[in-house]
Each structure stands twice: as structure tokens, then as C-alpha cells.
Write an enzyme that holds these catalytic residues in place. Structure first.
Site, PDB file in Angstrom:
ATOM      1  N   TYR A 292      -2.552  -0.858  10.406  1.00  0.00           N
ATOM      2  CA  TYR A 292      -2.401  -0.937   8.816  1.00  0.00           C
ATOM      3  C   TYR A 292      -1.033  -0.590   8.148  1.00  0.00           C
ATOM      4  CZ  TYR A 292      -4.058  -0.972   4.092  1.00  0.00           C
ATOM      5  OH  TYR A 292      -4.458  -1.361   2.888  1.00  0.00           O
TER       6      TYR A 292
ATOM      7  N   SER B 283       1.055  -0.975  -0.120  1.00  0.00           N
ATOM      8  CA  SER B 283       0.173   0.061   0.157  1.00  0.00           C
ATOM      9  C   SER B 283       0.909   1.157  -0.021  1.00  0.00           C
ATOM     10  CB  SER B 283      -0.904  -0.006   1.260  1.00  0.00           C
ATOM     11  OG  SER B 283      -1.739   1.115   1.330  1.00  0.00           O
TER      12      SER B 283
HETATM   13  N1  LIG Z   1      -9.037  -0.387  -1.527  1.00  0.00           N
HETATM   14  C1  LIG Z   1      -7.773   0.423  -1.130  1.00  0.00           C
HETATM   15  O1  LIG Z   1      -8.113   1.498  -1.413  1.00  0.00           O
HETATM   16  C2  LIG Z   1      -6.543  -0.172  -0.786  1.00  0.00           C
HETATM   17  C3  LIG Z   1      -5.403   0.519  -0.754  1.00  0.00           C
HETATM   18  C4  LIG Z   1      -4.108  -0.045  -0.727  1.00  0.00           C
HETATM   19  C5  LIG Z   1      -4.135  -1.205  -0.555  1.00  0.00           C
HETATM   20  N2  LIG Z   1      -5.147  -2.162  -0.575  1.00  0.00           N
HETATM   21  C6  LIG Z   1      -5.092  -3.592  -0.368  1.00  0.00           C
HETATM   22  O2  LIG Z   1      -5.701  -4.275  -1.239  1.00  0.00           O
HETATM   23  C7  LIG Z   1      -6.039  -5.675  -0.668  1.00  0.00           C
HETATM   24  C8  LIG Z   1      -7.594  -5.890  -1.062  1.00  0.00           C
HETATM   25  O3  LIG Z   1      -8.363  -4.716  -0.620  1.00  0.00           O
HETATM   26  P1  LIG Z   1      -9.616  -4.508  -1.292  1.00  0.00           P
HETATM   27  O4  LIG Z   1      -9.855  -2.977  -1.242  1.00  0.00           O
HETATM   28  O5  LIG Z   1      -9.837  -5.205  -2.727  1.00  0.00           O
HETATM   29  O6  LIG Z   1     -10.870  -4.920  -0.002  1.00  0.00           O
HETATM   30  P2  LIG Z   1     -12.105  -6.011  -0.175  1.00  0.00           P
HETATM   31  O7  LIG Z   1     -12.743  -6.047   0.973  1.00  0.00           O
HETATM   32  O8  LIG Z   1     -12.868  -5.529  -1.286  1.00  0.00           O
HETATM   33  O9  LIG Z   1     -11.261  -7.411  -0.557  1.00  0.00           O
HETATM   34  C9  LIG Z   1     -10.638  -8.070   0.490  1.00  0.00           C
HETATM   35  C10 LIG Z   1     -11.168  -9.465   0.264  1.00  0.00           C
HETATM   36  O10 LIG Z   1     -10.122 -10.310   1.222  1.00  0.00           O
HETATM   37  C11 LIG Z   1     -10.975 -11.269   1.819  1.00  0.00           C
HETATM   38  N3  LIG Z   1     -10.267 -11.566   3.063  1.00  0.00           N
HETATM   39  C12 LIG Z   1     -10.443 -10.920   4.302  1.00  0.00           C
HETATM   40  N4  LIG Z   1      -9.938 -11.519   5.281  1.00  0.00           N
HETATM   41  C13 LIG Z   1      -9.510 -12.942   4.982  1.00  0.00           C
HETATM   42  C14 LIG Z   1      -8.873 -13.925   5.399  1.00  0.00           C
HETATM   43  N5  LIG Z   1      -8.413 -13.928   6.558  1.00  0.00           N
HETATM   44  N6  LIG Z   1      -8.537 -15.085   4.555  1.00  0.00           N
HETATM   45  C15 LIG Z   1      -8.849 -14.949   3.255  1.00  0.00           C
HETATM   46  N7  LIG Z   1      -9.534 -13.879   2.652  1.00  0.00           N
HETATM   47  C16 LIG Z   1      -9.819 -12.788   3.441  1.00  0.00           C
HETATM   48  C17 LIG Z   1     -12.215 -10.501   2.093  1.00  0.00           C
HETATM   49  O11 LIG Z   1     -13.254 -11.689   2.161  1.00  0.00           O
HETATM   50  C18 LIG Z   1     -12.361  -9.712   0.723  1.00  0.00           C
HETATM   51  O12 LIG Z   1     -13.137 -10.636  -0.235  1.00  0.00           O
HETATM   52  C19 LIG Z   1      -5.915  -5.551   0.641  1.00  0.00           C
HETATM   53  O13 LIG Z   1      -4.763  -6.307   1.273  1.00  0.00           O
HETATM   54  C20 LIG Z   1      -5.807  -3.903   0.898  1.00  0.00           C
HETATM   55  O14 LIG Z   1      -5.155  -3.605   2.335  1.00  0.00           O
HETATM   56  C21 LIG Z   1      -6.614  -1.582  -0.741  1.00  0.00           C
END
Ligand SMILES: NC(=O)c1ccc[n+]([C@@H]2O[C@H](COP(=O)([O-])OP(=O)(O)OC[C@H]3O[C@@H](n4cnc5c(N)ncnc54)[C@H](O)[C@@H]3O)[C@@H](O)[C@H]2O)c1
Length: 258
Positions: free
Chosen positions: A150, A138
Site C-alpha cells: 500500500y 495518502s
Molecule cells: N480511509 C482512509 O483512512 C484513507 C487514508 C488515505 C488514503 N485513502 C485512500 O482513499 C481512497 C478511498 O478509500 P476509502 O477509505 O474511501 O475506501 P472505501 O472502501 O470506503 O471506498 C473505496 C471504493 O473503491 C471501490 N473499488 C475498489 N476496487 C475497485 C476497482 N478495482 N474498480 C473500481 N472501484 C473499486 C470500492 O468498491 C469502494 O466503493 C483509496 O484510494 C484509499 O487508499 C483512504
């Protein structure tokens, strides 16, 4: 021979977009998520578009669950690509106010989950002498937000990516990360709706003045997995519409043009 890709967190957001883009007739995608319904929905979208995928329930923070996931993948025969998208966000907090159980949950999913999956599948790829892993860091891993669990968990993923690149590189496996910055996924939408994030502030801070779409992160992940990135390992690629690039620029104390 068909390629096999595993996407954790493939039931939503970045993981779903990546699963959909990775899946072709030649590439079977195993969509793993703690949310079984989300994973099944991703697979039905892939199949409706003519791709090849299967869904499986897995909790990446749990060693036994990751061991079971290894069994599922072993049935497919091999693994060419691992994308560690499972993760959870957090809301802003002071260090002293951060609930410790929530702190540990975030580390367990984000860092430990990534570690456990790389630890499980890296050596399997190394046995075949080929493979690619992409972790999800991130912008919060480069610059610390008021997110005391985080942000450090993501910085640790960036460093782990380098450790793994050094470890697995001589055995033919590349390990990289992408560092997304404010991506309009279900997780971010929920925070905007709850008043925890402000879209206009996010847009304003980005050099390109817009929020990133999940598909745009998936494109970067696909690039890092592909042969076009064959000379790249140990890198963390920001995909943030220029948020990191604009940090110093936007804080310049003199006159600037925009
Ligand atoms: N959305 C943003 O702005 C953003 C920015 C930087 C980084 N990220 C990172 O991207 C990644 C995905 O995030 P997103 O925004 O798509 O979120 P999201 O919530 O849409 O998707 C995350 C998925 O991970 C699954 N999950 C959670 N805990 C779990 C576990 N213990 N085992 C298996 N699956 C699990 C959830 O059920 C969900 O389907 C994360 O690592 C997040 O930190 C997101």
C-alpha cells in the site's frame, strides 16, 4: 453547458462524499465503482438532494473495463473533472510475509487503476484544452508504514501526479492529488472493528487530535478541481489533521509543552 465529472470508487467513503459534493444541477457526476450497488446508492442520495448523477460499474484495474467506461463518458459528450478514488487498504505485514497475489491486487487497483484512468481521460480533457484530475494518495505515500504494497503504491501515485502535471499542463489540464490521513470511511471502520487499527492511537498522533471525516477530504478535492486552484498543478495536498506535521514534533526528545 452542463459539466461532466467522473468519480471512480464513488460507491463508498471518500468517493461517495466527493460525488455528493460535486453534484449540482450544472454538474453531472458519473459514479463509477466495481460495487454496482454502492454506486447506485450514491446516485440515489444525490438525486434525493436534487443533484444530477448516474451510476456505472467499472473495474479500474482492468483495461477493457476502463475502455468501456470511456464509451459511457463519451456518450455524455465531454469530461471536465476526474477524481480517482477507487482504492483498497491493507493490513500491516512484514515484507517477507506479504502474500504476493494480494500485493499485486493492491498495486493493480491503487496504482494501475489510477494510471489507466488518467491515461484514458487525460488526453480527452487535453483535446478540449481544459480539465482537472485529482488522484488520491495518502500520508502513507510520504512516510512508509508497515504496509509493503500500500505505502509504495501511494508514493507512486504522488510521483505519477507530477509526471501527469508536466505532461498535460501545456495542454490545459491540471493534475493534483490529496493525501488523506486516517479518514473514518467504511474501509477504515472495518479495520478498526477487526482490531487492525486503534482509533485512540490515530487521534493521539494527529496535531488536531481527531480523525478526518470523508467530507473534509471531499472539500479539499473540490478546491483542487475548482477555479480557485487554477494556478495549482502537480501538488499533493495532505489532508490529515496535522499527522505529517506532528511526526517530527511528537518525536522530539527534549521537553515539550504538550
Ligand atoms: N480511509 C482512509 O483512512 C484513507 C487514508 C488515505 C488514503 N485513502 C485512500 O482513499 C481512497 C478511498 O478509500 P476509502 O477509505 O474511501 O475506501 P472505501 O472502501 O470506503 O471506498 C473505496 C471504493 O473503491 C471501490 N473499488 C475498489 N476496487 C475497485 C476497482 N478495482 N474498480 C473500481 N472501484 C473499486 C470500492 O468498491 C469502494 O466503493 C483509496 O484510494 C484509499 O487508499 C483512504
Amino acid at each position: 453547458m452542463k459539466k461532466i465529472s467522473l468519480v471512480t470508487g464513488g460507491g463508498s467513503g471518500i468517493g461517495r462524499a466527493t460525488s455528493i459534493k460535486l453534484s449540482t444541477r450544472e454538474n453531472h457526476v458519473i459514479v463509477a465503482d466495481i460495487d454496482e450497488e454502492g454506486a447506485a446508492e450514491t446516485v440515489s442520495r444525490i438525486k434525493a438532494a436534487g443533484g444530477d448523477a448516474s451510476a456505472t460499474k467499472a473495474d479500474v484495474s482492468d483495461e477493457l473495463s476502463v475502455a468501456a467506461l470511456m464509451q459511457t463518458v463519451a456518450k455524455a459528450g465531454r469530461i471536465d473533472t476526474l477524481v480517482n478514488c477507487a482504492g483498497i487498504l491493507q493490513n500491516g505485514s512484514r515484507v517477507e510475509d506479504m502474500d504476493l497475489a494480494e500485493h499485486d491486487r493492491i498495486w493493480n487497483v491503487n496504482y494501475r487503476g489510477t494510471y489507466l484512468c488518467c491515461r484514458a481521460f487525460g488526453p480527452v480533457m487535453a483535446e478540449y484544452g481544459v480539465g482537472s484530475i485529482v488522484n488520491i494518495g495518502s500520508i502513507a505515500g510520504f512516510e512508509m508504514f508497515p504496509l509493503p504494497a500500500y505505502s509504495p503504491s501511494k508514493a507512486a501515485i504522488h510521483q505519477l501526479t507530477k509526471v501527469l502535471a508536466g505532461d498535460l499542463g501545456p495542454r490545459g489540464v491540471r493534475v493534483n492529488a490529496v493525501a488523506p490521513g486516517f479518514v473514518m470511511t467504511e474501509a477504515l471502520k472495518a479495520r478498526v472493528e477487526a482490531g487492525e487499527r486503534d482509533t485512540s492511537v490515530m487521534e493521539e498522533q494527529k496535531t488536531l487530535r481527531r480523525i478526518v471525516e470523508p467530507d473534509e477530504i471531499a472539500d479539499a478535492i473540490l478546491f483542487l478541481c475548482s477555479n480557485a486552484a487554477r494556478a495549482i498543478t502537480g501538488a499533493t495536498l495532505p489532508v490529515d489533521n496535522g499527522w505529517l506535521a506532528g511526526l517530527a514534533y511528537n518525536s522530539y526528545a527534549g521537553n515539550k509543552k504538550n
